[in-house]
Design a protein around this motif. Sequence first.
Motif, mmCIF file in Angstrom:
data_model
loop_
_atom_site.group_PDB
_atom_site.id
_atom_site.type_symbol
_atom_site.label_atom_id
_atom_site.label_comp_id
_atom_site.label_asym_id
_atom_site.label_seq_id
_atom_site.Cartn_x
_atom_site.Cartn_y
_atom_site.Cartn_z
ATOM 1 N N VAL A 200 47.277 17.227 -25.245
ATOM 2 C CA VAL A 200 46.791 17.422 -23.867
ATOM 3 C C VAL A 200 45.659 16.451 -23.563
ATOM 4 N N ALA A 201 44.730 16.300 -24.504
ATOM 5 C CA ALA A 201 43.597 15.385 -24.297
ATOM 6 C C ALA A 201 44.074 13.934 -24.181
ATOM 7 N N LEU A 202 45.073 13.564 -24.959
ATOM 8 C CA LEU A 202 45.575 12.189 -24.909
ATOM 9 C C LEU A 202 46.297 11.898 -23.596
ATOM 10 N N TRP A 203 47.120 12.843 -23.138
ATOM 11 C CA TRP A 203 47.798 12.629 -21.856
ATOM 12 C C TRP A 203 46.784 12.594 -20.717
ATOM 13 N N GLU A 204 45.731 13.402 -20.810
ATOM 14 C CA GLU A 204 44.691 13.374 -19.766
ATOM 15 C C GLU A 204 43.943 12.042 -19.783
ATOM 16 N N ARG A 205 43.733 11.493 -20.967
ATOM 17 C CA ARG A 205 43.076 10.178 -21.058
ATOM 18 C C ARG A 205 43.922 9.118 -20.367
ATOM 19 N N LEU A 206 45.226 9.136 -20.617
ATOM 20 C CA LEU A 206 46.104 8.158 -19.972
ATOM 21 C C LEU A 206 46.104 8.350 -18.458
ATOM 22 N N GLU A 207 46.139 9.596 -18.024
ATOM 23 C CA GLU A 207 46.164 9.879 -16.595
ATOM 24 C C GLU A 207 44.871 9.434 -15.914
ATOM 25 N N ARG A 208 43.767 9.563 -16.619
ATOM 26 C CA ARG A 208 42.475 9.211 -16.024
ATOM 27 C C ARG A 208 42.333 7.705 -15.828
ATOM 28 N N TYR A 209 42.701 6.924 -16.843
ATOM 29 C CA TYR A 209 42.436 5.492 -16.797
ATOM 30 C C TYR A 209 43.598 4.669 -16.247
ATOM 31 N N ASP A 210 44.751 5.275 -16.058
ATOM 32 C CA ASP A 210 45.891 4.565 -15.473
ATOM 33 C C ASP A 210 46.257 5.282 -14.182
ATOM 34 N N SER A 211 45.598 4.901 -13.101
ATOM 35 C CA SER A 211 45.731 5.639 -11.838
ATOM 36 C C SER A 211 47.154 5.623 -11.305
ATOM 37 N N ARG A 212 47.915 4.577 -11.608
ATOM 38 C CA ARG A 212 49.292 4.512 -11.119
ATOM 39 C C ARG A 212 50.257 5.305 -11.993
ATOM 40 N N GLY A 213 49.810 5.737 -13.155
ATOM 41 C CA GLY A 213 50.635 6.569 -14.019
ATOM 42 C C GLY A 213 51.754 5.846 -14.733
ATOM 43 N N ARG A 214 51.729 4.534 -14.740
ATOM 44 C CA ARG A 214 52.833 3.788 -15.352
ATOM 45 C C ARG A 214 52.875 3.980 -16.858
ATOM 46 N N VAL A 215 51.717 3.942 -17.493
ATOM 47 C CA VAL A 215 51.678 4.057 -18.951
ATOM 48 C C VAL A 215 52.117 5.443 -19.393
ATOM 49 N N LYS A 216 51.591 6.475 -18.738
ATOM 50 C CA LYS A 216 51.949 7.845 -19.110
ATOM 51 C C LYS A 216 53.441 8.088 -18.918
ATOM 52 N N ASP A 217 53.991 7.660 -17.769
ATOM 53 C CA ASP A 217 55.424 7.842 -17.529
ATOM 54 C C ASP A 217 56.252 7.077 -18.546
ATOM 55 N N PHE A 218 55.826 5.882 -18.868
ATOM 56 C CA PHE A 218 56.536 5.041 -19.844
ATOM 57 C C PHE A 218 56.614 5.740 -21.203
ATOM 58 N N LEU A 219 55.500 6.302 -21.648
ATOM 59 C CA LEU A 219 55.474 6.947 -22.958
ATOM 60 C C LEU A 219 56.203 8.289 -22.947
ATOM 61 N N GLN A 220 56.059 9.052 -21.873
ATOM 62 C CA GLN A 220 56.720 10.362 -21.816
ATOM 63 C C GLN A 220 58.238 10.237 -21.773
ATOM 64 N N ARG A 221 58.755 9.145 -21.240
ATOM 65 C CA ARG A 221 60.205 8.937 -21.249
ATOM 66 C C ARG A 221 60.717 8.649 -22.655
ATOM 67 N N ARG A 222 59.822 8.223 -23.542
ATOM 68 C CA ARG A 222 60.233 7.834 -24.891
ATOM 69 C C ARG A 222 59.843 8.836 -25.974
ATOM 70 N N MET A 223 59.128 9.885 -25.601
ATOM 71 C CA MET A 223 58.581 10.781 -26.615
ATOM 72 C C MET A 223 59.649 11.659 -27.270
ATOM 73 N N ARG A 224 60.840 11.779 -26.672
ATOM 74 C CA ARG A 224 61.890 12.601 -27.268
ATOM 75 C C ARG A 224 62.811 11.795 -28.187
ATOM 76 N N ARG A 225 62.555 10.515 -28.310
ATOM 77 C CA ARG A 225 63.345 9.691 -29.221
ATOM 78 C C ARG A 225 62.808 9.843 -30.642
ATOM 79 N N ALA A 226 63.711 10.034 -31.589
ATOM 80 C CA ALA A 226 63.284 10.177 -32.980
ATOM 81 C C ALA A 226 62.674 8.868 -33.472
ATOM 82 N N PRO A 227 61.499 8.906 -34.104
ATOM 83 C CA PRO A 227 60.892 7.675 -34.618
ATOM 84 C C PRO A 227 61.789 7.016 -35.656
#
Length: 402
Positions: A200-227
């Motif tokens: 939660v703290a990490l997603w909030e950090r991304l949301e705070r410093y990336d006002s357009r939300g591009r980074v957060k959306d980019f990572l959340q689309r990939r978080m369900r892929r197995a490493p």
Amino acid sequence: MATRPDDLKARLEDRADLLEATRLRYRALKGVLESFFWRDRIRNHFELLREVSAAQPEVDATLAALRRRVEAEGWPRDAAPVRLMHEVERLLDAVERAAERRLSSVSEDEAEDLPDTLGARLLRLETEVLDAAPFLGGRVWAQAVELLPRNLPELRAACAAGEVFERVFKRPVTEGAQAFSDDEARELARALPLGAAALVALWERLERYDSRGRVKDFLQRRMRRAPTRVARSGPELLLHAAFWHDVARVRVRAVLEAELAPVVPREPELPALLSWRAALSEDPALRLSARSVLTEGRAGLVETAAALAALSRERPRGAWSEEVAWARLEQAAQRARTEEGPEAEALRDALRLFVMLRGQARTPARLFSPEHARPAGGDVARNRDLVALVQAARHAALRQDG
């Protein structure tokens, strides 16, 4: 007798290594803060800022202790440890002046409002640079690397929890085997809230410093892929931790739902239920304590579902008392007596079905088919009192057994 210079460094023990590492960090940070494009340099060295900030209290204590020792024991000024101490102090002064100057240029605070310690000033400088400098270009991954230094405390916590989840759930699933041991259940109970809070703290950090939300959306689309490879950068570590946290949540919920049906465990209840489940192996009479996430009635409802499921399964081997099991079920029902809602009603239906089926002592109630059961008496069908329904089920089972 004065100590020989050759012996002085050995007497510093591990503090010499700390000062050597600090000297290298200070030199690098001084170059970053004093450069012409210092904002861009800072954006590429957030990890260095955080390393210096985290180590600064220990460095201050080491310098103060070493200074007292040099004066008390009369160490020669040309000794290597003394020269190291003086160089670290000189670099520290330079870094402090540079940090104060750069912070004053980007912060609206007056000089007296600036943080007192170097570590706090560096963290404030990181925040001010991120707030003031917009992202340039379209390299989303590069922006994610900037925003997620690998030594973020929240990222370390998420990775620690992710390691637990991966170790428990990466192994192959064997049919009929336990999903996890009692010891692993205790680890999961500790890791789940730790990992959730960190993410939660990490997603909030991304949301705070990336006002357009591009980074957060980019990572959340990939978080369900197995490493598929070892995580090295900050975004890779976040994706690795988020994937295994999601796997752990799904697997833990599936196990608990199967054991507590028809009661469905809620997300905040999972750690408490895991701890209770693991402790039951040592103390089968242990009550589920009401906590901030569980009311007294809710805890009783969960206990009732677990006790009824245990009585509906095949009888365990070894010492086991059906009378004791029925007594525990009745005590749990007493706690949940006032509970209402779909789950409480489903639990009443399960007890009514138990009465209808006239469950035999050595046959699981779930193996019976409701189509072949005789209808329950009208009193039982209309009864909404959990305790009375448990007593009716107990009477039916013991009478059939007799």
